[in-house]
Design a protein around this motif. Structure first.
Motif, short mmCIF file in Angstrom:
data_model
loop_
_atom_site.label_atom_id
_atom_site.label_comp_id
_atom_site.label_asym_id
_atom_site.label_seq_id
_atom_site.Cartn_x
_atom_site.Cartn_y
_atom_site.Cartn_z
N PHE A 136 0.83 -1.21 0.00
CA PHE A 136 0.00 0.00 0.00
C PHE A 136 0.86 1.26 0.00
CE2 PHE A 136 -4.04 -1.98 2.06
CZ PHE A 136 -4.35 -2.57 0.84
N LEU A 137 1.91 1.24 0.77
CA LEU A 137 2.78 2.41 0.86
C LEU A 137 3.44 2.72 -0.47
CD1 LEU A 137 3.85 4.51 2.85
CD2 LEU A 137 5.75 2.97 3.36
N MET A 138 3.87 1.69 -1.18
CA MET A 138 4.49 1.90 -2.49
C MET A 138 3.47 2.41 -3.51
SD MET A 138 7.10 -1.34 -2.74
CE MET A 138 7.77 -0.78 -4.30
N LYS A 139 2.25 1.91 -3.43
CA LYS A 139 1.21 2.37 -4.35
C LYS A 139 0.82 3.82 -4.07
CE LYS A 139 -1.26 0.26 -6.83
NZ LYS A 139 -1.30 0.09 -8.32
N GLY A 145 4.03 0.71 -10.38
CA GLY A 145 3.22 0.97 -11.57
C GLY A 145 1.85 0.30 -11.51
N ASP A 146 1.12 0.48 -12.60
CA ASP A 146 -0.22 -0.09 -12.70
C ASP A 146 -0.13 -1.60 -12.88
OD1 ASP A 146 -2.88 -0.47 -12.97
OD2 ASP A 146 -3.06 0.46 -14.95
N ASP A 147 -0.59 -2.30 -11.89
CA ASP A 147 -0.58 -3.76 -11.93
C ASP A 147 -1.98 -4.35 -11.90
OD1 ASP A 147 -1.22 -3.01 -9.41
OD2 ASP A 147 0.29 -4.20 -8.39
N GLY A 148 -2.97 -3.49 -12.14
CA GLY A 148 -4.35 -3.96 -12.17
C GLY A 148 -5.07 -3.91 -10.84
N PHE A 149 -4.36 -3.61 -9.74
CA PHE A 149 -5.02 -3.54 -8.43
C PHE A 149 -5.59 -2.14 -8.22
CE2 PHE A 149 -4.98 -2.71 -3.84
CZ PHE A 149 -5.74 -3.78 -3.38
N VAL A 150 -6.86 -2.07 -7.84
CA VAL A 150 -7.53 -0.79 -7.61
C VAL A 150 -7.48 -0.49 -6.11
CG1 VAL A 150 -9.66 0.52 -7.84
CG2 VAL A 150 -9.04 -1.18 -9.59
N MET A 151 -6.86 0.64 -5.78
CA MET A 151 -6.77 1.04 -4.37
C MET A 151 -8.13 1.49 -3.84
SD MET A 151 -3.70 0.68 -3.12
CE MET A 151 -3.74 1.77 -1.72
N ASN A 152 -8.33 1.30 -2.60
CA ASN A 152 -9.57 1.72 -1.95
C ASN A 152 -9.69 3.25 -2.00
OD1 ASN A 152 -10.99 2.60 0.81
ND2 ASN A 152 -11.84 0.64 0.15
N LYS A 153 -10.84 3.78 -2.41
CA LYS A 153 -11.02 5.22 -2.56
C LYS A 153 -10.92 5.94 -1.22
CE LYS A 153 -13.87 5.19 -6.74
NZ LYS A 153 -15.17 5.59 -7.34
N LEU A 155 -9.20 5.04 1.40
CA LEU A 155 -7.80 5.05 1.83
C LEU A 155 -6.99 6.07 1.04
CD1 LEU A 155 -5.47 3.92 3.45
CD2 LEU A 155 -5.27 2.06 1.78
N VAL A 156 -7.24 6.17 -0.25
CA VAL A 156 -6.53 7.16 -1.08
C VAL A 156 -6.86 8.58 -0.62
CG1 VAL A 156 -6.28 8.08 -3.41
CG2 VAL A 156 -6.37 5.60 -3.05
N SER A 157 -8.15 8.84 -0.36
CA SER A 157 -8.55 10.17 0.12
C SER A 157 -7.90 10.48 1.45
CB SER A 157 -10.07 10.25 0.24
OG SER A 157 -10.69 10.04 -1.01
N LEU A 158 -7.89 9.52 2.36
CA LEU A 158 -7.29 9.73 3.68
C LEU A 158 -5.80 10.04 3.55
CD1 LEU A 158 -7.48 9.55 6.80
CD2 LEU A 158 -6.98 7.11 6.58
N TRP A 159 -5.12 9.34 2.67
CA TRP A 159 -3.68 9.54 2.50
C TRP A 159 -3.35 10.97 2.05
CZ3 TRP A 159 0.71 7.12 3.71
CH2 TRP A 159 1.88 7.51 3.03
N TYR A 160 -4.08 11.46 1.07
CA TYR A 160 -3.79 12.81 0.57
C TYR A 160 -4.32 13.89 1.50
CZ TYR A 160 -2.13 10.77 -3.77
OH TYR A 160 -1.39 10.07 -4.70
N MET A 161 -5.34 13.57 2.28
CA MET A 161 -5.80 14.54 3.28
C MET A 161 -4.75 14.80 4.35
SD MET A 161 -9.79 13.62 4.06
CE MET A 161 -11.05 13.81 2.79
N MET A 162 -3.93 13.80 4.62
CA MET A 162 -2.88 14.01 5.61
C MET A 162 -1.88 15.07 5.15
SD MET A 162 -4.13 12.08 7.76
CE MET A 162 -2.95 12.60 8.98
N GLY A 163 -1.61 15.12 3.86
CA GLY A 163 -0.75 16.19 3.34
C GLY A 163 -1.41 17.55 3.47
N LEU A 164 -2.73 17.61 3.24
CA LEU A 164 -3.44 18.88 3.41
C LEU A 164 -3.49 19.31 4.87
CD1 LEU A 164 -6.43 18.42 0.91
CD2 LEU A 164 -4.21 19.51 0.53
N TRP A 165 -3.54 18.34 5.77
CA TRP A 165 -3.49 18.70 7.19
C TRP A 165 -2.16 19.39 7.52
CZ3 TRP A 165 -6.92 19.79 10.44
CH2 TRP A 165 -8.07 19.04 10.65
#
Length: 347
Positions: A136-139, A145-153, A155-165
């Motif tokens: 998850f951390l590498m993704k 790269g794109d390996d066909g796995f779709v990340m949880n939306k 979790l993705v939102s939470l990750w980028y929100m931490m940068g905005l915090w």
């Protein structure tokens, strides 16, 4: 005729001269003494006209301190009061510099809270999927790269929100979150803000422990330089608010299965668990720093509705940053005239 004159003089003397006490006042250090002399008794004359005798008084000196009897408007007293006040203020400043005049209760409680949280994250947080956390951390860092796995939306939102915090706290703590008293004034805030992009609240709480208000004055030319020219910009606040709103909408578009999947990650993954706790901690501390910023800018009466929105995670503080009073219109800005005034007061 002589008998009448003698009676007249006997009636005048007790009520004219003997009623006035002899006042002997000493200057400044020695006490002032008031003497009450007994009135003379002329029993023969009083009895001849059937008048009661004068009451017998006992000689009793009245002692009073020179501080009580001295005029409070005396310039010597005023100078002494000024000197004692300056000495008291100087001792108070020395105590602040040495850390003795500060109430450390809140700092100790925050330190204990931080220690408990760190112990929980490293020892008690769920860690059932360490290999998945690495993936998850590498993704999330775009290192895979794109390996066909779709990340949880979510979790993705939470990750980028931490940068905005981290951006939000940089705008809240610069410049009103800086220290100006004691040894904390010599500790810069920027290392904590930079590291918060990697550690979030786990890095910011140690600064909250050593923080010593109030905030120092901001020079007029300092507002035009980095980093205040960015943190005070309405453009920065608007872009950050727009990005935060977009991430909230993106997470809200996730269906029920997406939220269930995120909850499962929260129960098993240390990465997701610690990141979620980081988000919650920053959301809890944000209203206080919004209040601190409003108080430093003297805009608490004009923007109470912004303070009511601050508990809304991420979006509330960002709305405040967009509409807060600019630092150039607040008493926090140090002008040349105010700096001279402060220097005169110090002298």
């Amino acid at each position: 005729m002589s008998r009448i004159m003698l009676l007249a003089s006997a009636n005048i003397l007790p009520f004219s001269f003997t009623s006035l006490p002899l006042k002997i006042s000493c200057y400044k250090t020695r006490p002032s003494v008031y003497y009450h002399y007994p009135k003379p008794r002329i029993e023969s004359l009083a009895n001849s006209f059937n008048r009661p005798p004068f009451p017998k008084r006992v000689f009793m000196p009245i002692l009073r301190s020179s501080v009580e009897t001295q005029d409070p408007q005396d310039p010597i007293v005023e100078k002494e009061e000024e000197a004692s006040l300056k000495k008291k203020n100087k001792n108070g400043d020395d105590d602040d510099e040495n850390g003795e005049g500060r109430d450390w209760t809140t700092s100790i409680l925050l330190f204990l809270l931080w220690g408990g949280i760190m112990y929980y994250v490293f020892n008690l947080a769920p860690n059932q999927t360490p290999s998945m956390d690495k993936y998850f951390l590498m993704k999330l860092l775009n290192l895979k790269g794109d390996d066909g796995f779709v990340m949880n939306k979510v979790l993705v939102s939470l990750w980028y929100m931490m940068g905005l915090w981290s951006v939000t706290y940089s705008m809240l703590l610069l410049p009103t979150g800086r220290s100006s008293k004691g040894k904390a004034a010599s500790i810069p805030i920027w290392p904590f803000l930079v590291l918060s992009f990697f550690g979030g609240a786990y890095v910011l709480i140690p600064y909250f422990v050593i923080w010593s208000p109030p905030a120092p004055k901001v020079k007029e030319d300092e507002v035009k330089r980095w980093p205040l020219n960015v943190t005070e910009s309405k453009i920065t606040a608007g872009i950050t608010l727009g990005a935060g709103l977009g991430l909230v909408i993106y997470a809200g578009l996730a269906n029920g299965d997406g939220w269930k999947e995120f909850y499962q990650y929260f129960r098993q993954s240390k990465l997701v668990h610690a990141t979620s706790m980081d988000f919650a901690l920053q959301a809890v501390f944000a209203p206080f720093w919004v209040y601190n910023d409003m108080t430093a800018r003297k805009s608490l009466d004009k923007g109470k509705w912004l303070l009511l929105l601050s508990p809304v995670p991420l979006l509330g503080p960002l709305i405040y940053l967009l509409f807060r009073a600019p630092i150039t219109s607040t008493p926090l800005l140090s002008t040349p005239s105010s700096s001279y005034t402060d220097r005169d007061k110090t002298d």
